[in-house]
Write a protein that holds these residues in place. Structure first.
Motif, PDB file in Angstrom:
ATOM      1  N   ASP A  51       0.827  -1.206   0.000  1.00 39.68           N
ATOM      2  CA  ASP A  51       0.000   0.000   0.000  1.00 39.68           C
ATOM      3  C   ASP A  51       0.856   1.249   0.000  1.00 39.68           C
ATOM      4  OD1 ASP A  51      -2.624  -1.021   0.059  1.00 39.68           O
ATOM      5  OD2 ASP A  51      -2.427  -1.504   2.192  1.00 39.68           O
ATOM      6  N   GLY A  52       0.524   2.204  -0.863  1.00 39.21           N
ATOM      7  CA  GLY A  52       1.156   3.519  -0.868  1.00 39.21           C
ATOM      8  C   GLY A  52       0.137   4.617  -0.644  1.00 39.21           C
ATOM      9  N   VAL A  53       0.580   5.729  -0.097  1.00 37.93           N
ATOM     10  CA  VAL A  53      -0.182   6.977   0.012  1.00 37.93           C
ATOM     11  C   VAL A  53      -1.473   6.807   0.799  1.00 37.93           C
ATOM     12  CG1 VAL A  53      -0.990   9.020  -1.234  1.00 37.93           C
ATOM     13  CG2 VAL A  53       0.780   7.630  -2.228  1.00 37.93           C
ATOM     14  N   ILE A  54      -1.373   6.250   2.006  1.00 33.11           N
ATOM     15  CA  ILE A  54      -2.505   6.377   2.928  1.00 33.11           C
ATOM     16  C   ILE A  54      -2.578   7.822   3.416  1.00 33.11           C
ATOM     17  CG2 ILE A  54      -1.266   5.773   5.057  1.00 33.11           C
ATOM     18  CD1 ILE A  54      -3.774   4.092   5.802  1.00 33.11           C
ATOM     19  N   HIS A  55      -1.418   8.500   3.423  1.00 34.57           N
ATOM     20  CA  HIS A  55      -1.334   9.945   3.627  1.00 34.57           C
ATOM     21  C   HIS A  55      -0.920  10.589   2.306  1.00 34.57           C
ATOM     22  CE1 HIS A  55      -0.478   8.885   8.068  1.00 34.57           C
ATOM     23  NE2 HIS A  55      -1.753   9.234   7.938  1.00 34.57           N
ATOM     24  N   GLY A  56      -1.655  11.621   1.888  1.00 30.43           N
ATOM     25  CA  GLY A  56      -1.482  12.166   0.553  1.00 30.43           C
ATOM     26  C   GLY A  56      -0.181  12.876   0.292  1.00 30.43           C
ATOM     27  N   ASP A  57       0.539  13.276   1.354  1.00 27.39           N
ATOM     28  CA  ASP A  57       1.830  13.945   1.173  1.00 27.39           C
ATOM     29  C   ASP A  57       2.994  12.966   1.304  1.00 27.39           C
ATOM     30  OD1 ASP A  57       1.435  13.494   3.892  1.00 27.39           O
ATOM     31  OD2 ASP A  57       2.351  15.369   4.531  1.00 27.39           O
ATOM     32  N   GLU A  58       2.711  11.657   1.148  1.00 24.26           N
ATOM     33  CA  GLU A  58       3.733  10.623   1.271  1.00 24.26           C
ATOM     34  C   GLU A  58       3.735   9.757   0.008  1.00 24.26           C
ATOM     35  OE1 GLU A  58       3.026   8.565   4.963  1.00 24.26           O
ATOM     36  OE2 GLU A  58       2.920  10.431   6.121  1.00 24.26           O
ATOM     37  N   PRO A  59       4.283  10.285  -1.094  1.00 28.95           N
ATOM     38  CA  PRO A  59       4.181   9.595  -2.392  1.00 28.95           C
ATOM     39  C   PRO A  59       5.250   8.544  -2.647  1.00 28.95           C
ATOM     40  CG  PRO A  59       5.256  11.700  -2.701  1.00 28.95           C
ATOM     41  CD  PRO A  59       4.896  11.634  -1.239  1.00 28.95           C
ATOM     42  N   GLU A  60       6.093   8.271  -1.674  1.00 30.49           N
ATOM     43  CA  GLU A  60       7.190   7.320  -1.896  1.00 30.49           C
ATOM     44  C   GLU A  60       6.672   5.929  -2.280  1.00 30.49           C
ATOM     45  OE1 GLU A  60       8.627  10.690   0.527  1.00 30.49           O
ATOM     46  OE2 GLU A  60       6.869   9.381   0.648  1.00 30.49           O
ATOM     47  N   GLY A  61       5.557   5.516  -1.669  1.00 31.42           N
ATOM     48  CA  GLY A  61       4.997   4.211  -1.992  1.00 31.42           C
ATOM     49  C   GLY A  61       4.496   4.105  -3.417  1.00 31.42           C
ATOM     50  N   THR A  62       4.102   5.239  -4.001  1.00 32.89           N
ATOM     51  CA  THR A  62       3.650   5.224  -5.395  1.00 32.89           C
ATOM     52  C   THR A  62       4.798   4.838  -6.319  1.00 32.89           C
ATOM     53  OG1 THR A  62       2.123   7.023  -4.839  1.00 32.89           O
ATOM     54  CG2 THR A  62       2.483   6.562  -7.171  1.00 32.89           C
ATOM     55  N   LEU A  63       5.948   5.481  -6.140  1.00 36.39           N
ATOM     56  CA  LEU A  63       7.110   5.149  -6.959  1.00 36.39           C
ATOM     57  C   LEU A  63       7.545   3.709  -6.715  1.00 36.39           C
ATOM     58  CD1 LEU A  63       9.344   5.866  -8.914  1.00 36.39           C
ATOM     59  CD2 LEU A  63      10.614   6.896  -7.009  1.00 36.39           C
ATOM     60  N   MET A  64       7.520   3.271  -5.481  1.00 34.76           N
ATOM     61  CA  MET A  64       7.857   1.884  -5.167  1.00 34.76           C
ATOM     62  C   MET A  64       6.959   0.917  -5.956  1.00 34.76           C
ATOM     63  SD  MET A  64       7.232   0.100  -1.498  1.00 34.76           S
ATOM     64  CE  MET A  64       7.602  -1.604  -1.125  1.00 34.76           C
ATOM     65  N   CYS A  65       5.646   1.185  -5.979  1.00 33.93           N
ATOM     66  CA  CYS A  65       4.719   0.324  -6.711  1.00 33.93           C
ATOM     67  C   CYS A  65       5.009   0.335  -8.207  1.00 33.93           C
ATOM     68  CB  CYS A  65       3.277   0.756  -6.441  1.00 33.93           C
ATOM     69  SG  CYS A  65       2.681   0.366  -4.774  1.00 33.93           S
ATOM     70  N   HIS A  66       5.343   1.494  -8.756  1.00 34.61           N
ATOM     71  CA  HIS A  66       5.652   1.574 -10.180  1.00 34.61           C
ATOM     72  C   HIS A  66       6.877   0.724 -10.531  1.00 34.61           C
ATOM     73  CE1 HIS A  66       3.489   5.730 -10.631  1.00 34.61           C
ATOM     74  NE2 HIS A  66       2.666   4.743 -10.336  1.00 34.61           N
ATOM     75  N   LEU A  67       7.899   0.787  -9.680  1.00 34.35           N
ATOM     76  CA  LEU A  67       9.100   0.000  -9.927  1.00 34.35           C
ATOM     77  C   LEU A  67       8.798  -1.499  -9.863  1.00 34.35           C
ATOM     78  CD1 LEU A  67      11.652   2.110  -7.856  1.00 34.35           C
ATOM     79  CD2 LEU A  67      11.539   1.940 -10.356  1.00 34.35           C
ATOM     80  N   LEU A  68       8.010  -1.900  -8.868  1.00 32.18           N
ATOM     81  CA  LEU A  68       7.663  -3.314  -8.742  1.00 32.18           C
ATOM     82  C   LEU A  68       6.821  -3.782  -9.929  1.00 32.18           C
ATOM     83  CD1 LEU A  68       6.882  -3.419  -4.922  1.00 32.18           C
ATOM     84  CD2 LEU A  68       8.880  -4.399  -6.066  1.00 32.18           C
ATOM     85  N   ARG A  69       5.927  -2.936 -10.383  1.00 29.50           N
ATOM     86  CA  ARG A  69       5.085  -3.276 -11.553  1.00 29.50           C
ATOM     87  C   ARG A  69       5.968  -3.575 -12.774  1.00 29.50           C
ATOM     88  NH1 ARG A  69       3.625  -4.048 -15.849  1.00 29.50           N
ATOM     89  NH2 ARG A  69       1.684  -3.518 -16.953  1.00 29.50           N
ATOM     90  N   ARG A  70       7.049  -2.822 -12.939  1.00 28.50           N
ATOM     91  CA  ARG A  70       7.927  -3.013 -14.098  1.00 28.50           C
ATOM     92  C   ARG A  70       8.844  -4.224 -13.947  1.00 28.50           C
ATOM     93  NH1 ARG A  70       9.770   3.193 -13.610  1.00 28.50           N
ATOM     94  NH2 ARG A  70       7.782   4.167 -14.164  1.00 28.50           N
ATOM     95  N   GLU A  71       9.206  -4.554 -12.709  1.00 26.31           N
ATOM     96  CA  GLU A  71      10.299  -5.501 -12.492  1.00 26.31           C
ATOM     97  C   GLU A  71       9.866  -6.900 -12.079  1.00 26.31           C
ATOM     98  OE1 GLU A  71      12.966  -3.545  -9.754  1.00 26.31           O
ATOM     99  OE2 GLU A  71      13.175  -1.794 -11.051  1.00 26.31           O
TER     100      GLU A  71
END
Length: 328
Positions: A51-71
């Motif tokens: 899970d990413g961004v349960i808090h809207g000013d914490e976007p680090e999990g979004t990038l993490m998910c994108h990397l995992l989606r690609r790899e």
């Protein structure tokens, strides 16, 4: 192995599907929900949910998910990987901790399991919770210091054996594992209530949102999740682990005065400190020292305030009061 459905996303074995967990419609007609990516492996295995961004000013999990989606290749995956790049979409769009359209249940990380007939964010949390406990075996909830602080690599966990194993599987970068002050009210809490494993991971924040810093944080988080998947034999390769994992509890250190907040030269994240060591000083507008933040006990700090201007009572430091190691 069978097809896996989360919200509107259904992935057959060996496939990836994008979809949404829908919640409701907004007054202007747009839908409110959250994106979901389901990577369903060709072989049997556990389900890891990130899970990413349960808090809207914490976007680090979004990038993490994108990397995992690609790899992560579903053809070589045993089990499944569910990625929610943005849980709290209203907060993410506003770059705020909570959804500014909902002042009644603003902090999504305090209201789990939510309510199907509750305030707006309670309904979002409930919809997420329903799919999470049905599908996932393990949950990694990703946080950071947001617009307020920078937090170094740290995990909150309970004594639950499965969660302890999950925390260890995060690998070499995560050597600080603290007992959570909030074992309920969040995704970790509902996973534990369901007899499953969950951890809360902290890394990143305002001072690490430059392109280079943000990429580094996303890479560290993605590498940790890949290590988890190696540990549970979901993907090929050997997992690596932190040589020492410190344990303890968090204490938030607050500003004793208002002014200009300045960390002490030479102190650094997750370096040993003795009780009384100076962490930061506060100066008034004339340059005179009016306050000091000191280590309350032997331990280390893992988070510091980003903004130099500070008011009395503001959070300045996230301090770990240590009590040995988990492997003692």
């Amino acid at each position: 192995m069978s097809a896996i459905t989360v919200g509107t996303a259904t992935a057959a074995p060996g496939e990836i599907a994008n979809g949404r967990i829908e919640v409701t419609a907004m007054a202007g007609g747009a839908s409110l929900g959250m994106p979901v990516i389901v990577i369903n492996g060709a072989n049997d295995g556990p389900c890891l949910w990130v899970d990413g961004v349960i808090h809207g000013d914490e976007p680090e999990g979004t990038l993490m998910c994108h990397l995992l989606r690609r790899e992560v290749d579903p053809a070589t995956l045993a089990g499944s990987l569910v990625l929610v790049p943005v849980m709290n979409t209203g907060a993410f769009e506003a770059s705020r901790r909570g959804n500014p359209l909902d002042t009644f249940s603003y902090d999504m990380n305090r209201i789990y399991p939510g309510r199907p007939n509750g305030y707006l964010t309670e309904r979002v949390a409930h919809a997420h919770k329903e799919w999470l406990v049905e599908v996932a075996d393990m949950n990694i909830a990703v946080h950071s210091g947001g617009e307020h602080s920078y937090l170094s690599e740290m995990i909150f966990v309970t004594d639950h054996p499965g969660s302890q194993e999950l925390a260890r599987a995060m690998g070499e970068a995560f050597s600080l594992v603290l007992k959570t002050p909030r074992p309920s009210g969040n995704p970790m809490g509902v996973m534990l209530a369901a007899g499953k494993s969950g951890i809360t991971v902290e890394l990143g924040g305002r001072s690490a949102t430059s392109p280079e810093g943000f990429r580094r944080v996303g890479r560290t988080l993605a590498d940790a999740a890949l290590n988890v998947m190696r540990h549970y034999r979901m993907i090929p390769g050997e997992a690596r682990y932190a040589a020492v994992r410190h344990k303890g509890v968090q204490e938030a250190l607050l500003a004793p005065a208002s002014g200009l907040y300045l960390p002490e030269p030479g102190v650094d994240f997750q370096q040993p400190l003795a009780k009384g060591d100076t962490i930061a000083r506060i100066f008034d507008v004339y340059g005179d020292e009016v306050g000091r933040i000191s280590a309350p006990a032997d331990g280390m700090f893992f988070g510091l305030r980003c903004l130099p201007s500070v008011m009395t009572g503001d959070w300045c430091c996230f301090y770990a009061k240590l009590d040995g190691t988990w492997d003692d």
